[in-house]
Structures are given as C-alpha cells and as structure tokens.
Design a protein around this motif. Structure first.
Motif, PDB file in Angstrom:
ATOM      1  N   ARG A 174     -59.339 -27.928 -28.959  1.00  0.00           N
ATOM      2  CA  ARG A 174     -59.248 -27.211 -27.686  1.00  0.00           C
ATOM      3  C   ARG A 174     -60.189 -25.997 -27.632  1.00  0.00           C
ATOM      4  NH1 ARG A 174     -55.340 -28.841 -24.342  1.00  0.00           N
ATOM      5  NH2 ARG A 174     -55.442 -26.862 -23.207  1.00  0.00           N
ATOM      6  N   HIS A 175     -61.190 -25.977 -28.469  1.00  0.00           N
ATOM      7  CA  HIS A 175     -62.126 -24.856 -28.444  1.00  0.00           C
ATOM      8  C   HIS A 175     -62.855 -24.791 -27.097  1.00  0.00           C
ATOM      9  CE1 HIS A 175     -64.694 -21.749 -29.912  1.00  0.00           C
ATOM     10  NE2 HIS A 175     -65.792 -22.470 -29.787  1.00  0.00           N
ATOM     11  N   LEU A 176     -62.754 -23.629 -26.447  1.00  0.00           N
ATOM     12  CA  LEU A 176     -63.388 -23.370 -25.144  1.00  0.00           C
ATOM     13  C   LEU A 176     -62.900 -24.320 -24.048  1.00  0.00           C
ATOM     14  CD1 LEU A 176     -67.070 -22.617 -26.232  1.00  0.00           C
ATOM     15  CD2 LEU A 176     -65.141 -21.031 -26.004  1.00  0.00           C
ATOM     16  N   LEU A 189     -61.066 -33.131 -25.011  1.00  0.00           N
ATOM     17  CA  LEU A 189     -60.848 -32.481 -26.301  1.00  0.00           C
ATOM     18  C   LEU A 189     -62.013 -32.787 -27.230  1.00  0.00           C
ATOM     19  CD1 LEU A 189     -57.070 -33.297 -26.893  1.00  0.00           C
ATOM     20  CD2 LEU A 189     -58.044 -31.199 -25.935  1.00  0.00           C
ATOM     21  N   ASN A 190     -62.349 -31.825 -28.077  1.00  0.00           N
ATOM     22  CA  ASN A 190     -63.387 -32.067 -29.071  1.00  0.00           C
ATOM     23  C   ASN A 190     -62.876 -33.038 -30.128  1.00  0.00           C
ATOM     24  OD1 ASN A 190     -65.264 -30.136 -27.995  1.00  0.00           O
ATOM     25  ND2 ASN A 190     -63.980 -28.533 -28.856  1.00  0.00           N
ATOM     26  N   PRO A 191     -63.641 -34.043 -30.488  1.00  0.00           N
ATOM     27  CA  PRO A 191     -63.212 -34.962 -31.544  1.00  0.00           C
ATOM     28  C   PRO A 191     -63.250 -34.275 -32.903  1.00  0.00           C
ATOM     29  CG  PRO A 191     -65.468 -35.431 -30.903  1.00  0.00           C
ATOM     30  CD  PRO A 191     -64.979 -34.382 -29.946  1.00  0.00           C
ATOM     31  N   LYS A 247     -60.242 -16.734 -18.768  1.00  0.00           N
ATOM     32  CA  LYS A 247     -59.475 -16.751 -20.006  1.00  0.00           C
ATOM     33  C   LYS A 247     -59.604 -18.144 -20.615  1.00  0.00           C
ATOM     34  CE  LYS A 247     -55.476 -14.707 -20.164  1.00  0.00           C
ATOM     35  NZ  LYS A 247     -54.030 -14.386 -20.013  1.00  0.00           N
ATOM     36  N   THR A 248     -59.886 -18.211 -21.910  1.00  0.00           N
ATOM     37  CA  THR A 248     -60.031 -19.514 -22.550  1.00  0.00           C
ATOM     38  C   THR A 248     -59.507 -19.490 -23.981  1.00  0.00           C
ATOM     39  OG1 THR A 248     -61.592 -21.281 -23.167  1.00  0.00           O
ATOM     40  CG2 THR A 248     -62.385 -19.031 -23.387  1.00  0.00           C
ATOM     41  N   GLU A 249     -59.045 -20.637 -24.405  1.00  0.00           N
ATOM     42  CA  GLU A 249     -58.668 -20.800 -25.799  1.00  0.00           C
ATOM     43  C   GLU A 249     -59.919 -20.880 -26.664  1.00  0.00           C
ATOM     44  OE1 GLU A 249     -55.419 -23.970 -26.257  1.00  0.00           O
ATOM     45  OE2 GLU A 249     -56.139 -24.244 -24.204  1.00  0.00           O
TER      46      GLU A 249
END
Length: 263
Positions: A174-176, A189-191, A247-249
């Motif tokens: 969940r980066h960015l 989602l990033n793999p 706002k971001t994770e």
C-alpha cells in the motif's frame, strides 16, 4: 578494498585522486565524490530534475520511519565496512554514517545525486559507479544495503564477506496508495516479490508503515521522484497536481539476508 574499474588492481588515494599501479587515475571532484563510472550505458541514474525533487521532498524528513529503521538495522550488526548500493542524494547514507563507527561507501550512477550527497557529509566516501560492476574487492564488505535501487545480487554476493548482511528495502503493497487513488481510475497494490539468490538465506523481514500529509509542493516533488511520473495518465497527473493537500499511506518492506559461506 577499492579497485580500479579498468584493470581491477587496488586503488590508492592521495590528496586529490585515486590511482592504481597500472597508471589509471580518477580525480576527486571538488564536491567530494569520485567518478569510477566506466561500465556505463546511456542512462546514468536520476537526472537533475529528479534529484532536485528528491532533495526538496526529503528536507522535511517524510520517510523518517524508514530511515530510522535502516540505521537501527545497520547498527545492530556492527559492521566495519558498509556499502549503500544506489545511494542517491544520500538521505539514508548520511544518516547511517552519523550513527556507526565503520567506514561507509555510497555508490550511484547519478552524478547530480552524488554532488548533493557528498556536499552534505564528509563521513561517506561517494563514488559514481555501476551497481553491476562495483569497484570493490571480493569479500571486502560486511554489510550492504539497497533502498529503492536496482538489485545486482550476483555482484552483491561477490563483494560481501562470508556471513555478510544484505538489507533490501522497497515498497510495501500500500505504499503511496493515496496518490494512486487520485492518479489511476483503478488503483492497485504493489506486488511483493522476495529476493531470491542461491548465495543468500533470508534472516528476517518486516514492514514499516506510516501516514504522511503533503502540501502542493510536496505532492509534486514526491510524484516526480517516483517511476509513476513516467507511466501515469496525463489526466491523473493533472488531478494530482491540482491538489493543495493530500494524505497517503507509506509502507516499506525490508528483507534481511545473509551471505552463505563460500566453500
């Protein structure tokens, strides 16, 4: 432990150059880094715009959680020779150098990034070099780490000592994600892909997470230092750049591997 990128003989340092017995000589730039980049391609790392964006973004220390984790992990293993393979502008490298007693070396292909890194710290020896042809002797490094950089696992295995530690940090799923929700119609989602190499065993892995709030300039700087800036749809970029707050994770996956003993 440094070797000539042309002939692989040991490099010696004097006041202004590194040189080998075969007569190859490499000047230490006024900014403090040394260009050992001979195995090169057309692309030579981050350009000046990307480095400026990274510098402006990191001034506010938004990835502090990752930086502090990297520093703590390096200190845990008490290495004497430490290499940042893909050091960029030195955000992580210079923090590590402040915390350890060992020698710290930073390698990157971007001369723009190295100028910034070497200006900010004299504790690190910075070099322009191809990560797949590191100018280092075999089995000369205690700990090598890579943060969002290309992986040259065979070369990492060559330069690490028996039992040496390799730390790899990259994006978590969940980066960015907050940025992706704006830019893409269908965010993804990033793999996750584990580091695999026959000369390494996995020691540990962990996730580091936080939530950051960005202003308009921060949003643009962060986006322009990521690969998304080259592949994202124009409409998505325009939506993102129109924001004055976001706002971001942020989520980072860290893998710790050990170089297995050579027979």
């Amino acid at each position: 432990m440094l070797i000539c990128p042309n002939c692989r003989r040991p490099l010696q340092k004097d006041e202004k150059t590194y040189h080998c017995d075969a007569g190859h000589s490499f000047d230490i730039a006024r900014n403090g880094y040394t260009n050992l980049l001979v195995h090169t391609q057309k692309k030579t790392g981050d350009n000046e715009m990307m480095v400026k964006a990274r510098d402006e973004f990191f001034k506010k220390d938004p990835y502090r959680c990752l930086k502090e984790t990297i520093v703590a992990l390096v200190c845990k293993y008490q290495p004497q020779v430490i290499v940042d393979a893909g050091c960029g502008e030195g955000y992580y490298t210079n923090a590590v150098a402040e915390a350890v007693n060992g020698r710290v070396y930073g390698f990157d292909m971007s001369k723009h990034a190295l100028k910034k890194a070497s200006r900010d710290s004299k504790r690190v020896a910075y070099f322009a070099a191809n990560l797949f042809y590191l100018p280092l002797e075999d089995q000369s490094v205690d700990l090598l780490y890579s943060v969002f950089a290309p992986l040259a696992m065979a070369e990492n295995a060559r330069v690490l000592k028996n039992g040496g530690i390799f730390i790899k940090a990259g994006p978590g799923p969940r980066h960015l994600y907050g940025i992706k929700e704006i830019v893409y119609d269908t965010p993804y989602l990033n793999p996750l892909k584990a580091v695999e190499h026959p000369d390494f065993i996995l020691v540990d892995e962990l996730m580091v997470k936080d939530v950051i709030e960005l202003s308009g300039d921060d949003i643009r700087n962060l986006f322009e230092m990521t690969p998304y800036t080259h592949s994202s749809p124009r409409a998505g970029k325009e939506r993102l750049y129109a924001l004055d707050h976001l706002k971001t994770e942020i989520e980072f996956r860290i893998e710790i591997l050990q170089r297995t003993d050579r027979q």
